[in-house]
Design a protein around this motif. Structure first.
Motif, PDB file in Angstrom:
ATOM      1  N   LYS A 156       0.818  -1.211   0.000  1.00 20.32           N
ATOM      2  CA  LYS A 156       0.000   0.000   0.000  1.00 20.32           C
ATOM      3  C   LYS A 156       0.851   1.260   0.000  1.00 20.32           C
ATOM      4  CE  LYS A 156      -4.322  -1.671   1.972  1.00 20.32           C
ATOM      5  NZ  LYS A 156      -5.368  -1.447   2.998  1.00 20.32           N
ATOM      6  N   THR A 157       2.145   1.124   0.317  1.00 23.97           N
ATOM      7  CA  THR A 157       2.992   2.312   0.451  1.00 23.97           C
ATOM      8  C   THR A 157       4.143   2.369  -0.553  1.00 23.97           C
ATOM      9  OG1 THR A 157       4.355   1.194   2.124  1.00 23.97           O
ATOM     10  CG2 THR A 157       2.475   2.498   2.907  1.00 23.97           C
ATOM     11  N   HIS A 158       4.544   1.225  -1.134  1.00 21.40           N
ATOM     12  CA  HIS A 158       5.694   1.219  -2.040  1.00 21.40           C
ATOM     13  C   HIS A 158       5.474   0.233  -3.184  1.00 21.40           C
ATOM     14  CE1 HIS A 158       7.432   2.862   1.707  1.00 21.40           C
ATOM     15  NE2 HIS A 158       8.215   3.550   0.899  1.00 21.40           N
ATOM     16  N   LYS A 159       6.136   0.487  -4.279  1.00 23.09           N
ATOM     17  CA  LYS A 159       6.086  -0.418  -5.430  1.00 23.09           C
ATOM     18  C   LYS A 159       7.496  -0.633  -5.958  1.00 23.09           C
ATOM     19  CE  LYS A 159       3.021  -0.108  -8.799  1.00 23.09           C
ATOM     20  NZ  LYS A 159       2.308   0.350 -10.029  1.00 23.09           N
ATOM     21  N   LEU A 160       7.837  -1.914  -6.161  1.00 24.90           N
ATOM     22  CA  LEU A 160       9.088  -2.288  -6.793  1.00 24.90           C
ATOM     23  C   LEU A 160       8.765  -3.005  -8.105  1.00 24.90           C
ATOM     24  CD1 LEU A 160      12.325  -3.648  -5.321  1.00 24.90           C
ATOM     25  CD2 LEU A 160      11.159  -5.094  -6.990  1.00 24.90           C
ATOM     26  N   VAL A 161       9.469  -2.630  -9.171  1.00 21.90           N
ATOM     27  CA  VAL A 161       9.338  -3.326 -10.453  1.00 21.90           C
ATOM     28  C   VAL A 161      10.722  -3.861 -10.810  1.00 21.90           C
ATOM     29  CG1 VAL A 161       8.585  -3.219 -12.847  1.00 21.90           C
ATOM     30  CG2 VAL A 161       7.509  -1.733 -11.143  1.00 21.90           C
ATOM     31  N   TYR A 162      10.837  -5.170 -10.802  1.00 21.79           N
ATOM     32  CA  TYR A 162      12.112  -5.841 -11.084  1.00 21.79           C
ATOM     33  C   TYR A 162      12.158  -6.212 -12.558  1.00 21.79           C
ATOM     34  CZ  TYR A 162      15.803  -9.372 -10.856  1.00 21.79           C
ATOM     35  OH  TYR A 162      16.949 -10.105 -11.061  1.00 21.79           O
ATOM     36  N   TYR A 163      13.180  -5.730 -13.260  1.00 26.63           N
ATOM     37  CA  TYR A 163      13.379  -6.035 -14.675  1.00 26.63           C
ATOM     38  C   TYR A 163      14.360  -7.206 -14.763  1.00 26.63           C
ATOM     39  CZ  TYR A 163      11.007  -1.789 -16.298  1.00 26.63           C
ATOM     40  OH  TYR A 163      10.070  -0.823 -16.582  1.00 26.63           O
ATOM     41  N   ILE A 164      13.890  -8.332 -15.231  1.00 24.20           N
ATOM     42  CA  ILE A 164      14.669  -9.562 -15.206  1.00 24.20           C
ATOM     43  C   ILE A 164      15.947  -9.415 -16.030  1.00 24.20           C
ATOM     44  CG2 ILE A 164      14.654 -12.023 -15.827  1.00 24.20           C
ATOM     45  CD1 ILE A 164      11.583 -11.907 -15.281  1.00 24.20           C
ATOM     46  N   GLY A 165      17.099  -9.673 -15.396  1.00 21.56           N
ATOM     47  CA  GLY A 165      18.377  -9.616 -16.093  1.00 21.56           C
ATOM     48  C   GLY A 165      18.883  -8.220 -16.376  1.00 21.56           C
ATOM     49  N   GLU A 220      12.471  -0.102 -11.145  1.00 18.83           N
ATOM     50  CA  GLU A 220      11.634   0.991 -10.664  1.00 18.83           C
ATOM     51  C   GLU A 220      11.311   0.763  -9.190  1.00 18.83           C
ATOM     52  OE1 GLU A 220       8.373   2.135 -13.623  1.00 18.83           O
ATOM     53  OE2 GLU A 220       9.068   0.198 -14.392  1.00 18.83           O
ATOM     54  N   LEU A 221      11.316   1.855  -8.440  1.00 19.40           N
ATOM     55  CA  LEU A 221      10.927   1.838  -7.037  1.00 19.40           C
ATOM     56  C   LEU A 221      10.222   3.154  -6.742  1.00 19.40           C
ATOM     57  CD1 LEU A 221      10.981   0.510  -4.215  1.00 19.40           C
ATOM     58  CD2 LEU A 221      13.189   1.653  -3.840  1.00 19.40           C
ATOM     59  N   TYR A 222       9.011   3.074  -6.231  1.00 14.76           N
ATOM     60  CA  TYR A 222       8.226   4.275  -5.980  1.00 14.76           C
ATOM     61  C   TYR A 222       7.762   4.320  -4.528  1.00 14.76           C
ATOM     62  CZ  TYR A 222       8.108   4.377 -11.048  1.00 14.76           C
ATOM     63  OH  TYR A 222       8.475   4.381 -12.369  1.00 14.76           O
ATOM     64  N   ASP A 223       7.848   5.499  -3.965  1.00 13.20           N
ATOM     65  CA  ASP A 223       7.301   5.774  -2.644  1.00 13.20           C
ATOM     66  C   ASP A 223       5.883   6.302  -2.872  1.00 13.20           C
ATOM     67  OD1 ASP A 223       6.537   6.835  -0.184  1.00 13.20           O
ATOM     68  OD2 ASP A 223       8.565   7.481   0.317  1.00 13.20           O
ATOM     69  N   LEU A 224       4.900   5.437  -2.729  1.00 17.62           N
ATOM     70  CA  LEU A 224       3.527   5.779  -3.097  1.00 17.62           C
ATOM     71  C   LEU A 224       2.869   6.731  -2.108  1.00 17.62           C
ATOM     72  CD1 LEU A 224       2.404   2.219  -4.222  1.00 17.62           C
ATOM     73  CD2 LEU A 224       3.154   4.104  -5.677  1.00 17.62           C
TER      74      LEU A 224
END
Length: 497
Positions: free
Chosen positions: A405-414, A419-423
């Motif tokens: 609910k507070t943060h989002k991580l998007v892991y790009y494989i390899g 991406e990392l967002y403080d929501l």
């Protein structure tokens, strides 16, 4: 009714954003049918799709497995997988599909006893000898051409950004055809079995071609502005700019050249998009009325959702494919039988992977061990305890999203980028904190938790790949393992070590 088991109706739109239901504080929208569902059902305000494109999301929803368990990350064939529709059919439900399912291959039964098949309105390659779908045949019977190739016929097509009002009689619009077909099915159904009816609207997927009278209803309406900032993509992984270029130069009708976008053209695009939501909504309202008139509604579980959202100018982009909330955060409303919890709003993190377990529990059918989701039937019971998720997940080409609910991580494989967002400070996901030194501890923790989830999910649900059975046992060291997505499916049946 012929059975005490509920009828189940799944109404799914395509590419519908979260900001498209009037009753959810979106005053720019005209959605009386969806507003009715809000008043009569439970609104899940923090629902997310499991894939960021049509096929990846639908394959996950109906097989009940994340892409890492099914292998379907994009437009791969997924019809060979078992899905929970088979479980319904094998346990006494009559299963019908009207509209879009996006099976690959397209025309398979997929567990349904009957199908009316409608796929995307444009870009069907009939010249290669491919068979048309049922909507296309209906058009042909009346001497109407499927609207293909307008990017080559209309010199202004690129500047319209897919916004083009419907140009034939209303009855020929794909979503009108789908709605009318569903109403006809409801009015004439004579079976004694409980039924599962999937109604898959093609809208508001592009082209954004609302009925003209619905477009007129949005004249002069103030619309939300895109969520973006100057030079935003320079701080994002390079795949995002590359994706924008690919769709801006694509030689097919669905291409959208966002380098040609300006405020006037984006307003034009958005106005047509929101108006198309209203076109679909009108048919949803007629479907609900038909169900009520036949006496089906009170004994039915009605689920409304969309497979994923749409950027619509947010972040300077169009389409899906990425992990922004514009794409992954979608509408979900469940109208439980007998009006349980009518008008409630839930803010727990839930996934469209929860639809299969929810539907099977409502039908009184054992939930297969391999399903990744959790039933949402507890939300129909006011005194039932719910153990909410800490994180929600979405997977697609080369990306895994992990969102709290507070943060989002998007892991790009390899890839080194991500991406990392403080929501809490940046709900619009404008400022990427992936390389920010102040967020490195959080990023490391979230990546470790992502690995824990991925390993646990791959192991616990791996029995399906081994023997394709619905129920199986996996050795598990303790009953009290922490699961980042909430309780394991079939938690009470988890084998003891």
């Amino acid at each position: 009714m012929a059975s005490e088991r509920p009828n189940i109706i799944l109404i799914m739109t395509d590419q519908q954003r979260i900001d498209t239901i009037h009753s959810w504080d979106n005053n720019h929208m005209i959605t009386p049918a969806q507003d009715r569902l809000v008043n009569e059902g439970v609104s899940f305000r923090q629902a997310y799709c499991p894939g960021a494109t049509c096929v990846a999301s639908r394959a996950a929803i109906f097989t009940g497995m994340y892409p890492h368990n099914s292998g379907v990350y994009s437009f791969q064939p997924w019809g060979q997988h078992r899905n929970w529709i088979h479980d319904l059919a094998e346990n006494g439900y009559w299963c019908s599909s009207i509209g879009k399912m996006h099976f690959m291959p397209r025309d398979i039964p997929g567990g349904f006893h009957e199908r009316v098949i409608v796929e995307n309105p444009t870009n069907m390659d009939l010249a290669s000898g491919a068979a048309d779908d049922d909507w296309g045949r209906y058009m042909t019977f009346h001497g109407i051409e499927r609207p293909n190739g307008r990017h080559k016929k209309d010199p202004k097509w690129a500047t319209k950004l897919q916004g083009q009002a419907w140009h034939e009689e209303e009855k020929f619009h794909s979503d009108v055809f789908i709605g009318n077909s569903a109403i006809n099915w409801i009015n004439n159904h004579k079976g004694n079995k409980p039924f599962f009816l999937e109604i898959g609207f093609t809208g508001p997927h592009e082209p954004w071609d609302p009925l003209p009278r619905h477009l007129e209803s949005y004249e002069g309406v103030s619309l939300p502005k895109p969520i973006t900032r100057e030079n935003e993509l320079a701080d994002k992984p390079p795949q995002q700019e590359a994706l924008k270029k690919v769709f801006s130069t694509a030689d097919h009708e669905s291409g959208i050249n966002m380098y040609l976008a300006n405020p006037t053209r984006i307003d034009h695009m958005r106005r047509h998009y929101y108006a198309k939501v209203t076109t679909v909504d009108e048919k949803i309202g007629e479907v609900l009325n038909a169900l009520e008139n036949r006496g089906y509604l009170d004994n039915s579980l009605v689920i409304f959702c969309s497979d994923h959202g749409e950027n619509l100018g947010d972040h300077g982009m169009a389409y899906k494919w990425l992990m922004y909330d514009s794409i992954t955060h979608i509408p979900l409303i469940i109208r439980y039988p007998n009006g349980d919890q009518r008008g409630n709003h839930v803010h727990d993190l839930v996934s469209l992977l929860d639809l299969g377990p929810t539907i099977l529990e409502a039908a009184g059918i054992p939930i297969p061990t391999y399903l990744d989701g959790c039933s949402l039937m507890n939300y129909s019971k006011p005194d039932e305890a719910v153990n909410p998720r800490h994180y929600i997940f979405c997977e697609d080409n080369y990306q895994i999203m992990m969102r709290s609910k507070t943060h989002k991580l998007v892991y790009y494989i390899g890839q080194n980028e991500g991406e990392l967002y403080d929501l809490e400070s940046d709900p619009g996901e404008l400022w990427n904190k992936w390389s920010d030194i102040n967020y490195q501890k959080l990023k490391t923790k979230m990546k470790e938790q992502l690995l824990e989830w991925l390993a646990g999910s791959s192991y616990w649900h791996g029995g399906y790949k081994r023997d394709r059975s619905s129920q199986y046992s996996m050795r598990w060291p303790t009953k009290n393992n922490v699961n980042l997505q909430g309780p394991f499916p079939n938690d009470s049946k988890r084998p003891k070590s």
